[in-house]
Design a protein around this motif. Structure first.
Motif, PDB file in Angstrom:
ATOM      1  N   GLN A 161      -5.274   7.749   7.163  1.00  0.00           N
ATOM      2  CA  GLN A 161      -5.579   9.104   6.044  1.00  0.00           C
ATOM      3  C   GLN A 161      -5.050   8.796   4.334  1.00  0.00           C
ATOM      4  O   GLN A 161      -4.272   8.229   4.725  1.00  0.00           O
ATOM      5  N   SER A 162      -5.488   9.025   3.669  1.00  0.00           N
ATOM      6  CA  SER A 162      -5.155   9.055   2.110  1.00  0.00           C
ATOM      7  C   SER A 162      -3.519   8.831   1.566  1.00  0.00           C
ATOM      8  O   SER A 162      -2.918   8.546   1.325  1.00  0.00           O
ATOM      9  N   PHE A 163      -2.530   9.532   2.804  1.00  0.00           N
ATOM     10  CA  PHE A 163      -1.161   9.899   2.563  1.00  0.00           C
ATOM     11  C   PHE A 163      -0.729   8.493   2.639  1.00  0.00           C
ATOM     12  O   PHE A 163       0.339   8.120   2.667  1.00  0.00           O
ATOM     13  N   PHE A 164      -1.358   8.287   3.664  1.00  0.00           N
ATOM     14  CA  PHE A 164      -0.806   6.721   4.375  1.00  0.00           C
ATOM     15  C   PHE A 164      -1.246   5.777   3.832  1.00  0.00           C
ATOM     16  O   PHE A 164      -0.603   4.446   4.584  1.00  0.00           O
ATOM     17  N   GLY A 165      -2.315   5.439   2.752  1.00  0.00           N
ATOM     18  CA  GLY A 165      -2.324   4.108   3.192  1.00  0.00           C
ATOM     19  C   GLY A 165      -1.937   3.232   1.550  1.00  0.00           C
ATOM     20  O   GLY A 165      -0.934   4.070   0.759  1.00  0.00           O
ATOM     21  N   PRO A 166      -2.498   2.794   0.799  1.00  0.00           N
ATOM     22  CA  PRO A 166      -1.917   1.494  -0.408  1.00  0.00           C
ATOM     23  C   PRO A 166      -1.477   3.208  -1.521  1.00  0.00           C
ATOM     24  O   PRO A 166      -1.226   2.554  -2.054  1.00  0.00           O
ATOM     25  N   LEU A 167      -2.608   4.221  -1.522  1.00  0.00           N
ATOM     26  CA  LEU A 167      -2.842   4.804  -2.620  1.00  0.00           C
ATOM     27  C   LEU A 167      -1.286   6.089  -2.094  1.00  0.00           C
ATOM     28  O   LEU A 167      -1.550   7.062  -3.052  1.00  0.00           O
ATOM     29  N   GLY A 168      -1.046   6.142  -1.190  1.00  0.00           N
ATOM     30  CA  GLY A 168      -0.138   7.418  -0.560  1.00  0.00           C
ATOM     31  C   GLY A 168       1.388   8.104  -0.943  1.00  0.00           C
ATOM     32  O   GLY A 168       1.368   9.121  -0.840  1.00  0.00           O
ATOM     33  N   GLN A 173       2.119  13.317  -2.917  1.00  0.00           N
ATOM     34  CA  GLN A 173       3.039  14.127  -3.155  1.00  0.00           C
ATOM     35  C   GLN A 173       1.988  16.348  -2.863  1.00  0.00           C
ATOM     36  O   GLN A 173       2.791  16.853  -3.404  1.00  0.00           O
ATOM     37  N   ASN A 174       1.010  16.072  -2.582  1.00  0.00           N
ATOM     38  CA  ASN A 174       0.136  17.686  -2.176  1.00  0.00           C
ATOM     39  C   ASN A 174       1.276  17.711  -0.987  1.00  0.00           C
ATOM     40  O   ASN A 174       0.979  19.266  -0.410  1.00  0.00           O
ATOM     41  N   LEU A 175       1.994  16.472  -0.318  1.00  0.00           N
ATOM     42  CA  LEU A 175       2.411  17.730   1.306  1.00  0.00           C
ATOM     43  C   LEU A 175       3.845  17.656   1.445  1.00  0.00           C
ATOM     44  O   LEU A 175       4.430  18.976   1.827  1.00  0.00           O
ATOM     45  N   PHE A 176       4.571  17.378   0.203  1.00  0.00           N
ATOM     46  CA  PHE A 176       5.520  17.277  -0.503  1.00  0.00           C
ATOM     47  C   PHE A 176       5.654  18.351  -1.120  1.00  0.00           C
ATOM     48  O   PHE A 176       6.716  19.124  -1.683  1.00  0.00           O
TER      49      PHE A 176
END
Length: 415
Positions: A161-168, A173-176
């Motif tokens: 998922q995008s949270f853990f990729g190059p743009l994580g 910020q959405n998770l935090f």
């Protein structure tokens, strides 16, 4: 990255408008959002009280939200409930009839900053729940700006998922921004801890609550019960062409069974094509009577499938060979063992792998493996063990909605 994201959502509405004449689905997507903010304002004018906002991507996520909505309403009857959808397929299905415990249904605006801020400003939610995923940066930023509590429920996170990729760094910020994240599995908690997020807990999948509730009070269908006449019945849910290629030889080999098939595509053409390859007599539900002697029944409407599993000895759930496996928990809620195709991206459907571990779900890759597992299901001991495994797995996972609300209440006490 933030500037690029804003520019992207500044351009996207115009691009979509140019493309809408070439796609009925895209036209529906845009048409449904017309006057969305003014409709929302009219609702808030007529319902000025405290409100909980649930955002879902589509129908599957709405099903996950429903047990939580029901539990919230029972504990906080003072709260209204608004549900927003991203996908027209989910919105169109749900908006057709009144939904228990839901006061208003709408689309979420595309994530342009001005639209998101106006949406949240009008809505003024007391609590906000994002279900599973579909987190939108500007909407979440607007909620933070207004100091509104935000929760992510039924989260099932994956490494891709995008949270853990190059743009994580941007998407995290959405998770935090979440006050708390309730996960379906331990793996999600581990991934969150790897990025430094610790406000999370394992609550489980609220779909178990939902399927158990459906199984305890399914729709009454006496005509179908008379037609089945006690014969072993297989219910095929969300069938695609790839699934039927495997199933049709099996259907032709088992004339003593009743076969209830709910296609993914409700247009007549695929059902007619499949019927021409099935040697047993078949009919579509819209043209069928309980006195008919056909062995195969195609369900050509929406809304029956979840209750049809009450008649099943065995279920087959489609989609794995195509865009993605459909809901295997619905038949398991009735204690019905389920067969499905080999999942291409197992991380997206953790319930498929877990059902196999539990002994109530069975993956097939071709016609030969389907015949093999079906033959095993016809052995009494193997079948009874599978039924017991399904019941035990569902029962052990009940209560996710109550666990979520207990924590939410401890964090945000009712005023």
């Amino acid at each position: 990255m933030k500037l690029i994201y804003r520019l992207l959502f500044f351009l996207i509405p115009g691009i979509l408008s140019l493309l809408r004449p070439f796609s009925s689905k895209l036209n529906n997507f845009l048409e449904g959002r017309k006057f969305g903010l003014s409709k929302l304002r009219n609702f808030r004018d007529s319902y000025p009280g405290k409100l909980a906002w649930f955002h879902v991507a589509s129908l599957g996520e709405y099903e996950q939200a429903r047990p939580l909505i029901a539990s919230l309403k029972s504990k906080r009857p003072d709260l209204g409930v608004l549900v927003s959808f991203f996908s027209p397929s989910g919105f169109d299905h749900v908006v057709k009839k009144p939904q228990a415990n839901v006061d208003f249904i709408t689309y979420i605006p595309l994530d342009r900053r001005s639209w998101a801020e106006k949406f949240v400003e009008i809505l003024k939610p007391e609590l906000t729940f994002f279900v599973k995923y579909d987190l939108w940066f500007h909407h979440i930023q607007a909620l933070e700006k207004h100091g509104k509590p935000i929760f992510l429920v039924s989260a099932s996170l994956r490494e891709d998922q995008s949270f853990f990729g190059p743009l994580g760094a941007f998407f995290c910020q959405n998770l935090f921004a979440m006050d708390w994240i309730f996960t379906q599995n331990k793996k999600s908690i581990e991934l969150l801890r790897e990025i430094g997020y610790t406000r999370s807990s394992l609550a489980g999948d609220t779909r178990f609550d939902r399927v158990a509730a459906t199984a305890s009070a399914p729709l009454s269908m006496p005509q179908l019960e008379r037609w089945i006449q006690g014969k072993p019945t297989v219910v095929v849910g969300s069938a695609w062409e790839e699934d039927m290629k495997l199933l049709i030889p099996l259907i032709n080999s088992r004339p003593d069974y009743r076969w209830i098939i709910a296609p993914h595509d409700l247009s007549p053409e695929p059902m007619e094509r499949w019927a021409s390859r099935i040697v047993l007599d078949s009919k579509r539900f819209s043209m069928w009577r309980a006195s008919d002697t056909n062995s195969v029944l195609f369900i050509d409407n929406i809304g029956m499938l979840s209750s049809l599993y009450q008649f099943a000895k065995i279920a087959y759930v489609g989609g794995a060979f195509g865009k993605g496996l459909h809901n295997i928990l619905e038949p398991l809620g009735f204690g019905v063992p389920v067969i499905f195709g080999q999942v291409k991206r197992a991380s997206r459907f953790p319930e498929a792998e877990q059902s196999q571990i539990e002994g109530c779900g069975f993956s097939v890759s071709d016609e030969s493996s389907l015949f093999e597992i079906f033959g095993r299901m016809e052995q009494t001991d193997f079948y009874n063990n599978s039924v017991n495994s399904a019941q035990n797995w569902v029962n052990s996972n009940l209560g996710a909605a109550d666990r979520i609300l207990e924590k939410v209440t401890s964090l945000i006490p009712a005023k």
